[in-house]
Design a protein around this motif. Structure first.
Motif, PDB file in Angstrom:
ATOM      1  N   VAL A   1      13.135  11.490 -20.014  1.00  0.00           N
ATOM      2  CA  VAL A   1      12.921  11.140 -18.378  1.00  0.00           C
ATOM      3  C   VAL A   1      11.445  10.628 -18.103  1.00  0.00           C
ATOM      4  O   VAL A   1      11.373   9.636 -17.358  1.00  0.00           O
ATOM      5  N   ASP A   2      10.601  11.165 -19.127  1.00  0.00           N
ATOM      6  CA  ASP A   2       9.325  10.465 -18.874  1.00  0.00           C
ATOM      7  C   ASP A   2       9.197   8.818 -19.177  1.00  0.00           C
ATOM      8  O   ASP A   2       8.139   8.484 -18.898  1.00  0.00           O
ATOM      9  N   LYS A   3      10.033   8.464 -20.015  1.00  0.00           N
ATOM     10  CA  LYS A   3       9.974   7.041 -20.314  1.00  0.00           C
ATOM     11  C   LYS A   3      10.922   6.191 -19.290  1.00  0.00           C
ATOM     12  O   LYS A   3      10.869   4.991 -19.570  1.00  0.00           O
ATOM     13  N   TYR A   4      11.538   6.796 -18.537  1.00  0.00           N
ATOM     14  CA  TYR A   4      12.352   5.946 -17.486  1.00  0.00           C
ATOM     15  C   TYR A   4      11.664   4.817 -16.902  1.00  0.00           C
ATOM     16  O   TYR A   4      12.052   3.711 -16.659  1.00  0.00           O
ATOM     17  N   SER A   5      10.387   5.226 -16.338  1.00  0.00           N
ATOM     18  CA  SER A   5       9.691   4.091 -15.412  1.00  0.00           C
ATOM     19  C   SER A   5       9.283   3.083 -16.315  1.00  0.00           C
ATOM     20  O   SER A   5       9.341   2.040 -15.553  1.00  0.00           O
ATOM     21  N   SER A   6       9.145   3.181 -17.392  1.00  0.00           N
ATOM     22  CA  SER A   6       8.790   1.936 -18.551  1.00  0.00           C
ATOM     23  C   SER A   6      10.238   1.148 -18.792  1.00  0.00           C
ATOM     24  O   SER A   6      10.119   0.099 -19.113  1.00  0.00           O
ATOM     25  N   PHE A   7      11.250   2.082 -18.788  1.00  0.00           N
ATOM     26  CA  PHE A   7      12.707   1.311 -19.499  1.00  0.00           C
ATOM     27  C   PHE A   7      13.093   0.438 -18.000  1.00  0.00           C
ATOM     28  O   PHE A   7      14.045   0.864 -17.560  1.00  0.00           O
ATOM     29  N   ASP A   8      12.568  -0.524 -17.448  1.00  0.00           N
ATOM     30  CA  ASP A   8      12.858  -1.046 -16.203  1.00  0.00           C
ATOM     31  C   ASP A   8      13.742  -2.253 -16.511  1.00  0.00           C
ATOM     32  O   ASP A   8      13.545  -3.192 -15.484  1.00  0.00           O
ATOM     33  N   ILE A   9      14.172  -2.576 -17.656  1.00  0.00           N
ATOM     34  CA  ILE A   9      15.323  -3.551 -17.893  1.00  0.00           C
ATOM     35  C   ILE A   9      16.423  -3.500 -16.977  1.00  0.00           C
ATOM     36  O   ILE A   9      17.166  -4.338 -16.570  1.00  0.00           O
ATOM     37  N   VAL A  10      16.834  -2.238 -16.666  1.00  0.00           N
ATOM     38  CA  VAL A  10      17.786  -1.522 -15.653  1.00  0.00           C
ATOM     39  C   VAL A  10      17.510  -0.804 -14.893  1.00  0.00           C
ATOM     40  O   VAL A  10      16.415  -0.186 -14.827  1.00  0.00           O
ATOM     41  N   ASP A  11      18.279  -0.805 -13.616  1.00  0.00           N
ATOM     42  CA  ASP A  11      18.084   0.290 -12.629  1.00  0.00           C
ATOM     43  C   ASP A  11      18.815   1.722 -13.079  1.00  0.00           C
ATOM     44  O   ASP A  11      20.170   1.715 -13.131  1.00  0.00           O
TER      45      ASP A  11
ATOM     46  N   VAL B   1      22.227 -10.646 -20.721  1.00  0.00           N
ATOM     47  CA  VAL B   1      21.706  -9.130 -21.182  1.00  0.00           C
ATOM     48  C   VAL B   1      21.013  -9.192 -22.416  1.00  0.00           C
ATOM     49  O   VAL B   1      19.665  -8.662 -22.430  1.00  0.00           O
ATOM     50  N   ALA B   2      21.455  -9.930 -23.416  1.00  0.00           N
ATOM     51  CA  ALA B   2      21.047 -10.019 -24.452  1.00  0.00           C
ATOM     52  C   ALA B   2      19.537 -10.782 -24.458  1.00  0.00           C
ATOM     53  O   ALA B   2      18.712 -10.292 -25.142  1.00  0.00           O
ATOM     54  N   LEU B   3      19.627 -11.869 -23.729  1.00  0.00           N
ATOM     55  CA  LEU B   3      18.266 -12.526 -23.478  1.00  0.00           C
ATOM     56  C   LEU B   3      17.397 -11.681 -22.833  1.00  0.00           C
ATOM     57  O   LEU B   3      16.236 -11.731 -23.259  1.00  0.00           O
ATOM     58  N   GLY B   4      17.846 -10.956 -21.855  1.00  0.00           N
ATOM     59  CA  GLY B   4      16.829 -10.232 -21.097  1.00  0.00           C
ATOM     60  C   GLY B   4      16.412  -8.848 -21.769  1.00  0.00           C
ATOM     61  O   GLY B   4      15.202  -8.610 -21.814  1.00  0.00           O
ATOM     62  N   ALA B   5      17.191  -8.518 -22.882  1.00  0.00           N
ATOM     63  CA  ALA B   5      16.499  -7.547 -23.691  1.00  0.00           C
ATOM     64  C   ALA B   5      15.533  -8.051 -24.700  1.00  0.00           C
ATOM     65  O   ALA B   5      14.654  -6.991 -24.857  1.00  0.00           O
ATOM     66  N   GLN B   6      15.957  -9.168 -25.005  1.00  0.00           N
ATOM     67  CA  GLN B   6      14.557  -9.570 -25.965  1.00  0.00           C
ATOM     68  C   GLN B   6      13.278  -9.697 -25.122  1.00  0.00           C
ATOM     69  O   GLN B   6      12.392  -9.669 -25.702  1.00  0.00           O
ATOM     70  N   GLU B   7      13.539 -10.345 -23.931  1.00  0.00           N
ATOM     71  CA  GLU B   7      12.275 -10.326 -23.196  1.00  0.00           C
ATOM     72  C   GLU B   7      11.574  -9.220 -22.922  1.00  0.00           C
ATOM     73  O   GLU B   7      10.398  -8.926 -23.160  1.00  0.00           O
ATOM     74  N   PHE B   8      12.529  -8.100 -22.861  1.00  0.00           N
ATOM     75  CA  PHE B   8      11.899  -6.756 -22.255  1.00  0.00           C
ATOM     76  C   PHE B   8      11.205  -6.225 -23.512  1.00  0.00           C
ATOM     77  O   PHE B   8      10.024  -5.533 -23.535  1.00  0.00           O
ATOM     78  N   LEU B   9      11.742  -6.403 -24.698  1.00  0.00           N
ATOM     79  CA  LEU B   9      10.942  -5.702 -25.889  1.00  0.00           C
ATOM     80  C   LEU B   9       9.854  -6.443 -26.139  1.00  0.00           C
ATOM     81  O   LEU B   9       8.666  -5.839 -26.522  1.00  0.00           O
ATOM     82  N   LYS B  10       9.702  -7.733 -25.953  1.00  0.00           N
ATOM     83  CA  LYS B  10       8.588  -8.465 -26.065  1.00  0.00           C
ATOM     84  C   LYS B  10       7.377  -7.779 -25.098  1.00  0.00           C
ATOM     85  O   LYS B  10       6.087  -7.585 -25.331  1.00  0.00           O
ATOM     86  N   ASP B  11       7.869  -7.802 -23.999  1.00  0.00           N
ATOM     87  CA  ASP B  11       6.806  -7.590 -22.949  1.00  0.00           C
ATOM     88  C   ASP B  11       6.585  -6.239 -23.016  1.00  0.00           C
ATOM     89  O   ASP B  11       5.428  -5.790 -22.601  1.00  0.00           O
ATOM     90  N   TYR B  12       7.445  -5.127 -23.565  1.00  0.00           N
ATOM     91  CA  TYR B  12       7.160  -3.865 -23.778  1.00  0.00           C
ATOM     92  C   TYR B  12       6.085  -3.574 -24.888  1.00  0.00           C
ATOM     93  O   TYR B  12       5.071  -2.628 -24.690  1.00  0.00           O
ATOM     94  N   VAL B  13       6.189  -4.488 -25.922  1.00  0.00           N
ATOM     95  CA  VAL B  13       5.041  -4.608 -26.998  1.00  0.00           C
ATOM     96  C   VAL B  13       3.676  -4.915 -26.358  1.00  0.00           C
ATOM     97  O   VAL B  13       2.736  -4.263 -26.493  1.00  0.00           O
ATOM     98  N   ASP B  14       3.840  -5.953 -25.778  1.00  0.00           N
ATOM     99  CA  ASP B  14       2.567  -6.451 -24.929  1.00  0.00           C
ATOM    100  C   ASP B  14       2.056  -5.540 -23.853  1.00  0.00           C
ATOM    101  O   ASP B  14       0.755  -5.374 -23.774  1.00  0.00           O
TER     102      ASP B  14
END
Length: 284
Positions: free
Chosen positions: A136-146, A210-223
């Motif tokens: 649950v503590d990771k929910y705030s950072s997993f903002d690719i979805v609501d 969704v696949a494109l958004g997931a790729q962008e999210f992973l890149k943004d998450y690392v950055d």
């Protein structure tokens, strides 16, 4: 993997993605009659608006529709006095009713065996399995979805599964044997179609975006993590609910899911036995 296979997402997960995807909120101007010489501009709803519309329609069918169907069938059979128990020896041998009892028992057993796989498929589909694994503590950072919409969609699917299971048992029990035995199969399968309805309305474009958004999210998450390691503050979460509310919602969904699974599994053990004892497929 779900996006590559184009299997696993449902309309509620797509809506949860569209809500946090800014590109999905853009309105478009199209000219649908341009090839006929009319350059009239028509405002096209955004993908987020479309996702809301589809999700609401599916919700009405999966929750309201299937409940009304089951309630109507139950009332109709009750008024026609077709709900009883043909447990006596004569009920078994009359017009070879024992064969239809066994047929009804086997079909009820198929429904029972399908419960576990249906629940597992829901838990492991799309974003559900990701949310199941992260804390649950990771929910705030997993903002690719609501996440609140993901959880609500999961609850809707569980409810639909429960009603479909017990509705199928009831349809099997009230169906007739003989020439009408095929109705037992067709009508019971029709309710399980309602469970798959939210998966069937996810389009190829939904999976691609969704696949494109997931790729962008992973890149943004690392950055983003790299920036946080440098001592800067994290980005503001896109979640509609606060961490405390998400925690409460998650606990409610977990308890609701446990109740639904327990009820379905207990019913799955009792219903086939009850059906083989009480089923009457030959009496008018």
């Amino acid at each position: 993997q779900a996006c590559e296979d184009e299997d696993g997402l449902d309309v509620y997960q797509v809506l949860a993605f569209r809500k946090n995807d800014m590109n999905s909120h853009r309105l478009k101007l199209i000219q649908p009659m341009k090839k006929w010489g009319c350059a009239c501009d028509v405002l096209q709803f955004s993908e987020y608006n479309r996702a809301w519309f589809v999700a609401v329609v599916v919700f009405l069918l999966q929750v309201i529709g299937i409940t009304v169907i089951l309630f109507s069938v139950t009332i109709a059979n009750w008024q026609e006095d077709e709900i009883g128990c043909a447990w006596g020896f004569n009920d078994w041998i009359y017009k070879n009713n024992w064969m239809f009892k066994i047929l009804a028992f086997l079909w009820a057993l198929v429904i029972t065996l399908n419960i576990g796989s249906a629940v597992t498929q829901m838990q492991l589909s799309g974003f559900n399995q990701v949310i199941e694994r992260i804390g649950v503590d990771k929910y705030s950072s997993f903002d690719i979805v609501d996440i609140s919409l993901i959880e609500l969609g999961y609850m809707i699917n569980l409810y639909t599964l429960l009603v479909a299971v017990f509705g199928s048992y009831f349809i099997v029990f009230t169906s007739k044997g003989g020439a009408d035995a095929i109705d037992m199969v067709l009508n019971a399968v029709a309710l399980f179609f309602m469970i798959e309805l939210d998966d069937m309305l996810v389009t190829h474009e939904d999976y691609e975006e969704v696949a494109l958004g997931a790729q962008e999210f992973l890149k943004d998450y690392v950055d983003r993590n790299s920036v946080m390691d440098d001592g800067n503050s994290p980005r503001v979460s896109k979640q509609a609910c606060s961490e405390g509310k998400l925690t409460t919602l998650t606990k409610c969904v977990d308890h609701f899911g446990f109740f639904i699974r327990l009820t379905a599994f207990v019913g799955g053990l009792v219903a086939p036995i009850w059906i083989v004892i009480c089923y009457d497929g030959v009496h008018d």
